[in-house]
Structure formats: structure tokens, C-alpha cells
Design an enzyme around this catalytic site. Structure first.
Site, PDB file in Angstrom:
ATOM      1  N   GLN A 198       0.267  -3.146   2.999  1.00  0.00           N
ATOM      2  CA  GLN A 198       1.402  -2.795   3.829  1.00  0.00           C
ATOM      3  C   GLN A 198       1.558  -3.758   5.003  1.00  0.00           C
ATOM      4  O   GLN A 198       2.540  -3.662   5.738  1.00  0.00           O
ATOM      5  CB  GLN A 198       1.237  -1.375   4.365  1.00  0.00           C
ATOM      6  CG  GLN A 198       1.251  -0.297   3.303  1.00  0.00           C
ATOM      7  CD  GLN A 198       0.901   1.073   3.839  1.00  0.00           C
ATOM      8  OE1 GLN A 198      -0.001   1.726   3.338  1.00  0.00           O
ATOM      9  NE2 GLN A 198       1.609   1.534   4.858  1.00  0.00           N
ATOM     10  N   PHE A 229       0.962   4.926   1.479  1.00  0.00           N
ATOM     11  CA  PHE A 229       0.775   6.110   2.328  1.00  0.00           C
ATOM     12  C   PHE A 229      -0.080   5.821   3.563  1.00  0.00           C
ATOM     13  O   PHE A 229      -0.676   6.735   4.132  1.00  0.00           O
ATOM     14  CB  PHE A 229       0.157   7.264   1.536  1.00  0.00           C
ATOM     15  CG  PHE A 229       0.853   7.562   0.240  1.00  0.00           C
ATOM     16  CD1 PHE A 229       2.169   7.987   0.228  1.00  0.00           C
ATOM     17  CD2 PHE A 229       0.209   7.396  -0.966  1.00  0.00           C
ATOM     18  CE1 PHE A 229       2.824   8.250  -0.973  1.00  0.00           C
ATOM     19  CE2 PHE A 229       0.852   7.652  -2.168  1.00  0.00           C
ATOM     20  CZ  PHE A 229       2.163   8.086  -2.166  1.00  0.00           C
ATOM     21  N   GLU A 233      -2.665  -0.156   4.940  1.00  0.00           N
ATOM     22  CA  GLU A 233      -2.308  -0.789   6.210  1.00  0.00           C
ATOM     23  C   GLU A 233      -3.452  -1.664   6.708  1.00  0.00           C
ATOM     24  O   GLU A 233      -3.235  -2.775   7.174  1.00  0.00           O
ATOM     25  CB  GLU A 233      -1.946   0.269   7.247  1.00  0.00           C
ATOM     26  CG  GLU A 233      -1.364  -0.302   8.524  1.00  0.00           C
ATOM     27  CD  GLU A 233      -0.778   0.760   9.438  1.00  0.00           C
ATOM     28  OE1 GLU A 233      -0.638   0.460  10.647  1.00  0.00           O
ATOM     29  OE2 GLU A 233      -0.462   1.870   8.979  1.00  0.00           O
ATOM     30  N   ARG A 311      -1.140   9.643  18.631  1.00  0.00           N
ATOM     31  CA  ARG A 311       0.059  10.249  18.047  1.00  0.00           C
ATOM     32  C   ARG A 311      -0.138  11.751  17.820  1.00  0.00           C
ATOM     33  O   ARG A 311       0.815  12.527  17.914  1.00  0.00           O
ATOM     34  CB  ARG A 311       0.460   9.551  16.752  1.00  0.00           C
ATOM     35  CG  ARG A 311       1.835   9.955  16.246  1.00  0.00           C
ATOM     36  CD  ARG A 311       2.296   9.122  15.073  1.00  0.00           C
ATOM     37  NE  ARG A 311       2.886   7.869  15.453  1.00  0.00           N
ATOM     38  CZ  ARG A 311       4.210   7.641  15.518  1.00  0.00           C
ATOM     39  NH1 ARG A 311       5.054   8.619  15.254  1.00  0.00           N
ATOM     40  NH2 ARG A 311       4.672   6.457  15.841  1.00  0.00           N
ATOM     41  N   ARG A 343       0.107   8.750   6.087  1.00  0.00           N
ATOM     42  CA  ARG A 343       1.482   9.210   6.302  1.00  0.00           C
ATOM     43  C   ARG A 343       1.562  10.270   7.412  1.00  0.00           C
ATOM     44  O   ARG A 343       1.013  11.354   7.302  1.00  0.00           O
ATOM     45  CB  ARG A 343       2.009   9.794   4.993  1.00  0.00           C
ATOM     46  CG  ARG A 343       3.496  10.033   4.941  1.00  0.00           C
ATOM     47  CD  ARG A 343       3.883  10.497   3.551  1.00  0.00           C
ATOM     48  NE  ARG A 343       5.324  10.497   3.352  1.00  0.00           N
ATOM     49  CZ  ARG A 343       5.906  10.764   2.184  1.00  0.00           C
ATOM     50  NH1 ARG A 343       5.167  11.037   1.124  1.00  0.00           N
ATOM     51  NH2 ARG A 343       7.222  10.747   2.072  1.00  0.00           N
ATOM     52  N   PHE A 345       0.357   9.620  10.446  1.00  0.00           N
ATOM     53  CA  PHE A 345      -0.445   8.883  11.425  1.00  0.00           C
ATOM     54  C   PHE A 345      -0.904   9.748  12.596  1.00  0.00           C
ATOM     55  O   PHE A 345      -0.743   9.401  13.754  1.00  0.00           O
ATOM     56  CB  PHE A 345       0.379   7.694  11.932  1.00  0.00           C
ATOM     57  CG  PHE A 345      -0.439   6.547  12.462  1.00  0.00           C
ATOM     58  CD1 PHE A 345      -1.084   5.674  11.603  1.00  0.00           C
ATOM     59  CD2 PHE A 345      -0.551   6.330  13.815  1.00  0.00           C
ATOM     60  CE1 PHE A 345      -1.827   4.597  12.092  1.00  0.00           C
ATOM     61  CE2 PHE A 345      -1.295   5.259  14.316  1.00  0.00           C
ATOM     62  CZ  PHE A 345      -1.929   4.391  13.448  1.00  0.00           C
ATOM     63  N   ALA A 517       4.798   3.709  10.232  1.00  0.00           N
ATOM     64  CA  ALA A 517       5.494   4.414  11.316  1.00  0.00           C
ATOM     65  C   ALA A 517       6.930   4.766  10.940  1.00  0.00           C
ATOM     66  O   ALA A 517       7.784   4.908  11.815  1.00  0.00           O
ATOM     67  CB  ALA A 517       5.465   3.589  12.607  1.00  0.00           C
ATOM     68  N   GLU A 713       7.861   9.477   6.933  1.00  0.00           N
ATOM     69  CA  GLU A 713       6.803  10.372   7.372  1.00  0.00           C
ATOM     70  C   GLU A 713       7.251  11.791   7.739  1.00  0.00           C
ATOM     71  O   GLU A 713       6.544  12.758   7.426  1.00  0.00           O
ATOM     72  CB  GLU A 713       6.071   9.754   8.568  1.00  0.00           C
ATOM     73  CG  GLU A 713       5.304   8.500   8.221  1.00  0.00           C
ATOM     74  CD  GLU A 713       4.742   7.803   9.453  1.00  0.00           C
ATOM     75  OE1 GLU A 713       3.527   7.639   9.516  1.00  0.00           O
ATOM     76  OE2 GLU A 713       5.544   7.446  10.341  1.00  0.00           O
TER      77      GLU A 713
END
Length: 760
Positions: A198, A229, A233, A311, A343, A345, A517, A713
Site C-alpha cells: 500500500q 486492509f 502498509e 486515532r 482498516r 486504524f 486513511a 474505513e
């Protein structure tokens, strides 16, 4: 308008026919070597000796590398350089890569990696929340606290008070395509890397660092992923770096993919959370003060734990105005896989916390949970709030639309009548109990690391009127490429069959952010729009003679001229008009002070709500989702078909996290649920028997790409309604509050039923 049409996924036909090419499908030269990691057999300890004699002598082995053999940086961390590619002296979890086998086949590499003889002085691993707290094993030096107002005095003076705890497990990404990478040496020491990632730019950076090259010496390409998902990343860094280092040392192409068992053993998961709460509220259930303590096990390396935990704190309010709130986050370092992006985060964990509180309040007061939720909602967009409409991090909420969305869903789902019917049914059903629940979501859209909110694009218009474009986003099945193609097609007034998007490539668009994000369409769509506008402006300047130029329905018109788009492209080319442009976009009006916990970290909020009905068997804990009604806010949807698919998939994945997907480590730190045979993702039979999904289709008040909203998300959190519905069904068994933890497996449901019946 091309941008509003429900067009199919650009690779849909190739997906179902098997023709779509992934990293493992790329034809490689016959000299290609294959890699496998040798993994730590213990959760924590010091390596006293490592005998690799049998590994080196195994069939097909070309090389075996340890940390001492690496030419430059031994690091694959996306954050604070605390994650070595290969262990150096100390091992921190079972499955940690210790050495690298390079062999002539995938199977030979795997067989050889199992022949190592370890002598490790074991240390007691830190595995549980309580162990980590007792050992003061924290990332970032300790807890982080944000506060708005005065929570403790507000709770003390409130008419009603409650306290409680909810625990929720982590989640395996279970992408269909596992982690994979390949590296091909180029002239001059450069390296071409194919990676299922990603974040191609991060792969480029880590490979360059490992090889001692400038970033221009490494090119990374990713056409598509078979799911991500968040699990691709940062987790792909190790494979790409390993392949590049081995390719540089052997001079031969190198390829690496994890088998599913290795993938689940080595890679990080969603962060599990334990949340303690104290809350004070009035007779209507309006929260006057609340204190959250959020605990998460981050694993052995920091990875993205800081941002994920941030988050979670930011979404501790979800859809509710909390006038006095104190949120403390404990990021715990433990001897297990390094938890990573997934997903939502961290947002889903924070939302589950406040939804449990609202549910607990409603049960305590004997009120309908929907009434309590409405009583705590933020003020609706366009109304004058009675008090500052601000989040616990002091961002003003200007675009809240959940009041009208709730009204609409209550009507279309027939919630009130069904709730009454379920109560009647439960009264005469001693074994099977039904439950129904509503849950909303307000989810912030933007990277909280502000500089990541940027994107680039490259657009070519060829002389025959065909268009090729490239951007920094990656395609993982979510339909990003089709949406961005629709943006380009719409801007030039042509159909999408004229537009081709090529593989994401760091040599075409540099310095990209991760496709994460939920920002893929927002950022890359605007960057492509910028590039298309530049080309249109050049064409118009050449063609118009002072008259306005329109591009629509495959025609270009101005004054009394009306020509085909192909003719316009050919005419501009023949007159030496540049038909290629780069585009750039950065999200405006963002500011964030992480230490103070104040600012505007999000450009806007996306909203959604769901009603879920379930049934449980009180003798076994077995359960079913009977019906789900979902209304989701995608703004002015770029592609309603793709967006509905994302909502449906998000709901099912979110419900799976909270019901069937259970990660289990034993006391030695062994992940016991490390294969499809022991880890239960939702199957087709687990989806709701009745599944109604609608989009709100209201324009985003912020100036996003054609006023659309992110949809990757936010729908994930709609699955929380399934957990709440199961809790509602358990509550029908007695007067006590269920206190149902997640995942709500049959075993946990059975225990909760017994607890409620016993009146605990």
C-alpha cells in the site's frame, strides 16, 4: 456525469477469470532465487549461538544471511528504527526473522529454514496487559492524556454514575493474496522492486536505505494487491528489503512470498484493546463527564502503534458531544507480533468503547438505546448548537448529519415495530433469544500525520485521443483505479474506456503517501483533476480563439466549431501543444498539535448508521445475524456500485472482528490461531440473511473531489451494531447488564448468558 455512474471495477472481469496479475504471477527470469526467513522459536531471549551448518548444506541453498551479512541499514521500521530486518542478539517474539535463506526454489528455501539449531537463553516474555503495566513496558515512555473540560468533577456531580470495562480482540488481515515481493538487479547497482504494498514510496525508502543507495536508485512498482486492509502498509517492508539485499549480493533476481502460516505468524494484526470507563449522566442519559483509559498491546516494535492509539483517542467520542472528557492511552510493549495498521486504524476500537458506554447507560435507565444516542448527538449541520460543538480534541464539528440519517434509517428499517415484536417473541421463547441494535459512526477523514495529506499524478493525452494516467494510490480491490479513471474521463468529456491507469510506480509519481486513511480517492482524484485541468487549459487556449470550450460526450465545442475529442487531440499535437501534465494536491486547512491533543486533524467527517437483528441459542451460544439495514454517507458518490460494495464488505469485516475472529496466544507467546483451520473469518453463510444497504448521497460540504466522501474505513464500524445486538439478545435472559466482550464467540455469549441469569 461519468463520475456518478455505477461502473464495474476496472479489473473485475480479470478477477473472476483469473487473468489479473499479482506479484507472484509476474514472469521472472529462470535464474530467479527464492527466499524464506528463519524464525525465532521463543518469545523473548538472547541468542547464545546459532548453528546454520545444516541450513547452508541443504538442497538448493545458494546463500544464508544473518544480520552481520547485511551491507547497510538493518531496519524495516516505518517509524522509529526499532525493527531490524534480522534479529541482532535478542529475539522479541515467536516468528521474528533471525536469518534469511536464499535458494533455488520456494520449497527448498522453506525446508532449509527449518534446519537451524538455536541456543537461546530464554527470558520471561511480557504478554498480558497487566504484565506490561507492572513492568512499565510502554512505547513513547508512558501514557498519553488529552482532556476537554473537567471530567472528574462533572462525573462527581452527575445524577447517575457507572463504571465498567470492555475488551476487544485484534484481527488478522487475511488478505487473499499473501505478502509478496520480487527484486531485479539493474545496471549501475540500481534495483527494480515489485511489491504487494500500500506504500510504494516507503518500500523505495527502506530498500534504498538497506542498499546504501539514493532513492532514485530504487524503482518500486505495484499494479494491484489481492487485498490489503492496512496489512500491506508497513508489513511488506521486510520482504522487499530482503529480496533487494539478496539480489544485490547474488546478482540474480530474488523473490519472496509468505505461505499463509508464515504470514500469520510473522506479520502484525489489528491492535487489541481494553478500555476502562467512568461516566456521569442525567435522567435522559446525556453524558456530563466521562473518563476513558484505553490500553493496547502494541507488540515488540512500535510500528504504527502511536498513530493507531492516537486515532482511537480521537474516536472515543464517535457521534457524541462530550462536554467533559479525559482520555488516557496506554501503548504497551509486549512480546508478540508488532501490531500494525488495520482498516479504521484505531478508530473502531475507540468507537466500540463509547458505544459500550451508551449501551450501558441505556440499560441502567431502562431507555431505548437509540433515544440515549440521540440525546448525546452532536448538533446537526445548519443548526445553532446550545454549547460548543467540539470534539474532545477541540475540533469544531460543522458537518454532522446523523440526526437526519437516524430518522431515515429508523423509518426504512421499521426499527420501532421490530423492537416491540422482538420483545414479545423473547417473552415466549425460553431457548432462542433475539436482539436488535442501532449504532452510528462519525469518522474523521485525513492522515493525522499532516504532511501525508498530499498526492501527485501524471496524465498523458495521446494524439489518438486515448489517455494514460498514473497516480500515487495503490489498487487493492477497493476500486480506486476505476474511480480515478472516472474523474479523468469526466474532465475530458469521454467514456472510461479511453482511459488506462498504469501500475503505481515511484519512477512516475514520487513521494507518495500510503493508500490508507480512506484518502485514496480524495487525494489522488484531486491530483488527477489538477493534471487534467492543465491539459484542458492548454487545449482550450489553442482551440478557442477567445470563445469558451466545452468537453462533453466525446466532443469538443467552441464558438461554431464541434469536433471529436480525437480530432481535438490530433490538432493540438500537430500544433505542438503539450498534452502531458503532472498534478498535485494537498488537503487544506489542517492543523494538529499531537502533544496537546488539539487542532483540526480531519478535513471532514463521514457518517453512517446501521440496524442489526440477531438470534442466539442460549444453550450453546451459537448465533446468527438475521438482518442488517445500513445507511451510509458517501457524499456525492463517485461510483455508487463500488461504494456500496465497500459498505457491504466493511460491515461484514467489522462484524467478523467482533464476533468470530479470535486471536489466541498461549502462555509461551505462541500464536495458536495461525492458519485458516484455527482462525474464523466470516464466510458467505455468516452474512446477514437480509442485507439492505443504501447511500445517503448528500454532497460533501467540503471541496473534495466532486463533493464525494471517503468510503473505505467508515463502514467497517457499522459492524459494531452486530455486537450490540448480540448484547441485546443476551440481556433478554435476565436483569443484569451483559458486559459482553469481543469477539462475541459462542463461548463468550454462553458465559454472558449465564452471568445475566445469575444476576451478576
Amino acid at each position: 456525469m461519468t463520475v456518478t455512474k455505477p461502473l464495474p471495477h476496472d479489473s473485475g472481469s480479470m478477477h473472476v477469470s483469473g487473468a489479473a496479475r499479482y506479484v507472484d504471477d509476474i514472469p521472472m527470469p529462470p535464474t530467479t532465487l527464492h527466499l524464506c526467513f528463519g524464525q525465532s522459536p521463543v518469545a523473548h531471549g538472547v541468542i547464545k549461538s546459532l548453528d546454520l551448518t545444516a541450513v547452508r548444506a541443504a538442497s538448493g541453498v545458494v546463500a544464508v544471511l544473518t544480520a552481520e551479512d547485511l551491507p547497510h541499514a538493518n531496519d524495516v521500521s516505518p517509524s522509529i528504527h526499532d525493527e531490524p530486518l534480522l534479529a541482532t542478539g535478542t529475539v522479541h517474539y515467536i516468528g521474528q526473522p533471525v536469518f534469511l535463506v536464499v535458494a533455488d526454489s520456494h520449497l527448498n528455501a522453506r525446508k532449509a529454514a527449518r534446519l537451524a539449531k538455536f541456543d537461546i537463553a530464554e527470558r520471561t516474555p511480557i504478554l498480558s496487559y497487566d504484565d506490561a503495566i507492572a513492568a512499565k513496558s510502554y512505547f513513547e515512555g508512558g501514557p498519553r492524556t488529552w482532556e476537554k473540560g473537567k471530567a472528574k468533577p462533572a462525573i462527581k456531580s452527575a445524577r447517575h454514575k457507572l463504571s465498567g470495562r470492555i475488551a476487544m480482540g485484534g484481527q488478522e488481515h487475511f488478505y487473499l493474496e499473501g505478502q509478496a515481493a520480487a527484486a531485479l538487479p539493474q545496471e549501475n547497482g540500481d534495483m527494480l522492486v515489485h511489491s504487494s504494498t500500500q506504500h510504494p514510496t516507503e518500500i523505495q525508502h527502506k530498500v534504498a536505505e538497506a542498499l546504501g543507495l539514493p532513492m532514485h536508485g530504487v524503482r518500486v512498482e505495484c499494479r494491484r494487491m489481492g487485498g490489503g486492509f492496512g496489512g500491506k502498509e508497513s508489513q511488506g517492508n521486510a520482504l522487499a528489503v530482503a529480496c533487494a539485499v539478496a539480489a544485490a549480493q547474488t546478482g540474480r533476481p530474488c523473490k519472496m512470498r509468505y505461505d499463509r502460516d508464515d504470514d500469520m505468524t510473522i506479520t502484525g494484526k489489528r491492535h487489541d484493546f481494553r478500555i476502562d470507563y467512568e461516566v456521569g449522566f442525567d435522567d435522559q442519559g446525556r453524558i456530563q463527564g466521562i473518563i476513558f483509559d484505553q490500553y493496547t498491546r502494541g507488540g515488540w516494535a512500535q510500528d504504527l502503534t502511536a498513530a493507531v492509539a492516537d486515532r482511537a483517542m480521537m474516536h472515543a467520542d464517535n457521534a457524541y458531544l462530550l462536554p467533559n472528557a479525559k482520555i488516557t492511552s496506554h501503548r504497551l510493549k509486549t512480546n508478540m507480533q508488532s501490531a500494525t495498521a488495520y482498516r479504521g486504524f484505531g478508530g473502531p476500537q475507540g468507537v466500540v468503547g463509547i458505544e459500550r458506554v451508551i449501551d450501558h447507560i441505556a440499560h441502567h435507565l431502562g431507555r431505548d438505546p437509540v433515544e440515549v444516542r440521540r440525546a448525546n448527538y452532536y448538533a446537526e449541520m445548519g443548526t445553532t448548537p446550545a454549547q460548543p460543538n467540539t470534539t474532545p480534541y477541540n475540533m469544531e464539528v460543522k458537518d454532522f448529519i446523523l440526526n437526519q440519517m437516524t430518522d431515515q434509517l429508523m423509518e426504512t428499517s421499521d426499527y420501532a415495530a421490530r423492537r416491540a415484536a422482538i420483545a414479545d417473541w423473547n417473552a415466549t421463547s425460553p431457548i432462542l433469544k433475539r436482539g436488535i441494535a442501532f449504532s452510528p459512526v462519525k469518522f474523521g477523514i485525513s492522515f493525522t500525520l499532516t504532511h501525508l495529506n498530499q498526492a501527485g499524478a501524471l496524465v498523458h493525452l495521446y494524439a489518438d485521443g486515448s489517455i494514460m494516467l498514473n497516480h500515487g494510490g495503490t489498487e487493492m480491490g477497493q476500486g480506486l483505479f476505476q474511480k480515478v479513471a472516472q474523474v479523468a474521463a469526466h474532465r475530458f468529456g469521454v467514456t472510461t474506456d479511453r482511459v488506462k491507469i498504469t501500475a503505481t510506480d515511484t519512477a512516475k509519481v514520487p513521494n507518495t503517501s500510503a493508500t490508507a486513511a480512506s484518502s485514496g480517492s480524495d487525494l489522488n482524484g484531486m491530483a488527477v483533476l489538477d493534471a487534467c485541468n492543465k491539459i484542458r487549459a492548454r487545449m482550450a487556449e489553442h482551440l478557442d480563439g477567445g470563445a469558451p470550450v466545452t468537453f462533453e460526450n466525446g466532443r469538443v465545442k467552441w464558438a461554431d466549431e464541434d469536433i471529436s475529442f480525437e480530432d481535438a487531440a490530433q490538432r493540438c499535437y500537430a500544433n505542438r501543444v503539450s498534452l502531458s501534465a503532472t498534478g498535485f494536491y494537498k488537503t487544506p486547512d489542517l492543523s494538529w498539535d499531537r502533544d496537546a491533543g488539539t487542532g483540526r486533524p480531519f478535513f471532514y467527517f463521514a457518517h453512517g448508521c446501521a440496524v442489526t437483528e440477531v438470534v442466539i441459542d442460549t444453550l450453546t451460544g451459537e448465533n446468527r445475524i438475521l438482518r442488517a439495514d445500513v445507511l451510509h454517507d458517501a457524499g456525492a458518490s463517485l461510483n455508487p456500485a463500488i461504494d456500496k460494495g465497500q459498505v457491504e464488505g466493511g460491515y461484514v469485516q467489522g462484524a467478523g472482528w467482533l464476533t468470530t475472529e479470535e486471536l489466541v496466544w498461549n502462555d509461551a507467546g505462541v500464536l495458536k490461531t495461525h492458519a485458516p483451520s484455527t482462525y474464523k473469518i466470516p464466510a458467505c453463510s455468516d452474512r446477514p440473511q437480509v442485507f439492505n444497504v443504501d447511500l445517503m448521497n448528500t454532497e460533501n460540504p467540503e471541496a473534495t473531489i466532486y463533493r464525494s466522501k471517503a468510503v473505505g474505513e467508515p463502514p467497517f464500524m457499522l459492524g459494531i451494531s452486530a455486537l450490540l445486538a448480540l448484547s441485546d439478545a443476551v440481556a433478554a435472559c435476565g436483569a443484569a447488564y451483559p458486559d459482553l466482550n469481543a469477539p462475541a464467540t459462542p463461548e463468550r455469549i454462553l458465559k454472558a448468558v449465564q452471568k445475566v441469569r445469575d444476576g451478576d
